[in-house]
Design an enzyme around this catalytic site. Structure first.
Site, PDB file in Angstrom:
ATOM      1  N   CYS A 112       0.848  -1.183   0.000  1.00 15.99           N
ATOM      2  CA  CYS A 112       0.000   0.000   0.000  1.00 15.99           C
ATOM      3  C   CYS A 112       0.882   1.231   0.000  1.00 15.99           C
ATOM      4  CB  CYS A 112      -0.894  -0.022   1.242  1.00 15.99           C
ATOM      5  SG  CYS A 112      -2.004   1.380   1.373  1.00 15.99           S
ATOM      6  N   HIS A 155      -9.249  -3.785  -2.224  1.00 17.78           N
ATOM      7  CA  HIS A 155      -8.257  -3.027  -1.443  1.00 17.78           C
ATOM      8  C   HIS A 155      -8.648  -1.549  -1.417  1.00 17.78           C
ATOM      9  CE1 HIS A 155      -3.889  -2.240  -0.271  1.00 17.78           C
ATOM     10  NE2 HIS A 155      -4.319  -1.024  -0.597  1.00 17.78           N
ATOM     11  N   GLU A 156      -9.014  -1.001  -2.579  1.00 16.94           N
ATOM     12  CA  GLU A 156      -9.379   0.421  -2.657  1.00 16.94           C
ATOM     13  C   GLU A 156     -10.671   0.712  -1.899  1.00 16.94           C
ATOM     14  OE1 GLU A 156      -7.198   2.651  -3.643  1.00 16.94           O
ATOM     15  OE2 GLU A 156      -5.957   0.890  -3.985  1.00 16.94           O
TER      16      GLU A 156
END
EC number: 3.5.1.88
Length: 185
Positions: A112, A155-156
Site C-alpha cells: 500500500c 483493497h481500494e
C-alpha cells in the site's frame, strides 16, 4: 501533481475514517482530484517518470490516501505488455453488490502506498466480485471482476471504509490459507 509526500501514511486518522459519499455533478475540486489521482497512477507505472519523481508504483489510489475523506478511488490495472489496461477508471461511491464464496489472495501479499513497511501474509479477498460505481460524469457502471483486478478494487474500497490491508492478515499464522483459497502468483 500528486507526489509521494502528498500521500498520508498509516497512523493518520483519515485512513481510519469511513469516507463520505460523493454527490453529482462533481465539483471542480472533486473532478480535479479524480484527474490528479489517475495521473499519479499513470506516472507511477512509467519507469522514467517514477524514477524522476521517486514515485512508488501503484495500481490504485483512494481519496483518503491524499487526506480527502470521500468515496473516490482511481484504479489502473495494467494489461499484458503492450496491451490496454484491464481496468482504468475513477470509481466513485463503489459498492460490491455480489461476490464469490471462493476466496483468493496474492502469493506475495499486498502492499500500500500509505504503508511504508513490509507486512507479510495472505490477505483473503473474494476471488470474484460484481461492482457498481459511478464514473466522473456520474454514469453508473456494473462490472464483474475476478482475480487481481477484483483484489485491487477490494483493497481500494477498504480504504473508503477505514480498513487497511493488514487488518485482514491472520496475526498468528500470516501465511496460513484455507484449503479452498486460491493463491494468485
Amino acid at each position: 501533481m500528486i507526489l509521494m509526500k502528498d500521500i498520508i501514511r498509516e497512523g493518520n486518522p483519515t485512513l481510519r475514517e469511513i469516507a463520505q459519499p460523493v454527490s453529482f455533478p462533481l465539483s471542480d475540486e472533486d473532478r480535479q482530484l479524480a484527474a490528479d489521482m489517475m495521473t499519479f497512477l499513470e506516472n507511477s507505472q512509467d519507469p522514467e517518470i517514477a524514477a524522476k519523481y521517486q514515485l512508488r508504483a501503484g495500481v490504485g489510489l483512494a481519496a483518503p490516501q491524499v487526506d480527502v475523506s470521500k468515496q473516490m478511488s482511481a484504479v489502473l490495472v495494467p494489461g499484458p505488455e503492450g496491451e490496454a489496461p484491464i481496468l482504468k477508471d475513477v470509481i466513485i461511491n463503489p459498492k460490491i453488490i455480489s461476490h464469490s464464496v471462493q476466496d483468493a489472495a496474492l502469493a506475495e501479499g499486498e502492499g500500500c502506498l500509505s504503508v511504508d513497511r513490509e507486512v507479510p501474509g495472505y490477505v483473503p479477498r473474494h476471488d470474484r466480485i460484481t461492482l457498481r460505481y459511478q464514473d466522473v460524469e456520474g454514469v453508473s457502471h456494473k462490472i464483474r471482476l475476478k482475480n487481481y483486478p477484483a483484489i485491487v478494487c477490494q483493497h481500494e474500497i477498504d480504504h473508503l471504509n477505514g480498513i487497511l490491508f493488514f487488518d485482514h492478515i491472520n496475526k498468528e499464522n500470516p501465511f496460513t490459507a484455507p484449503d479452498d483459497m486460491i493463491i494468485l502468483e
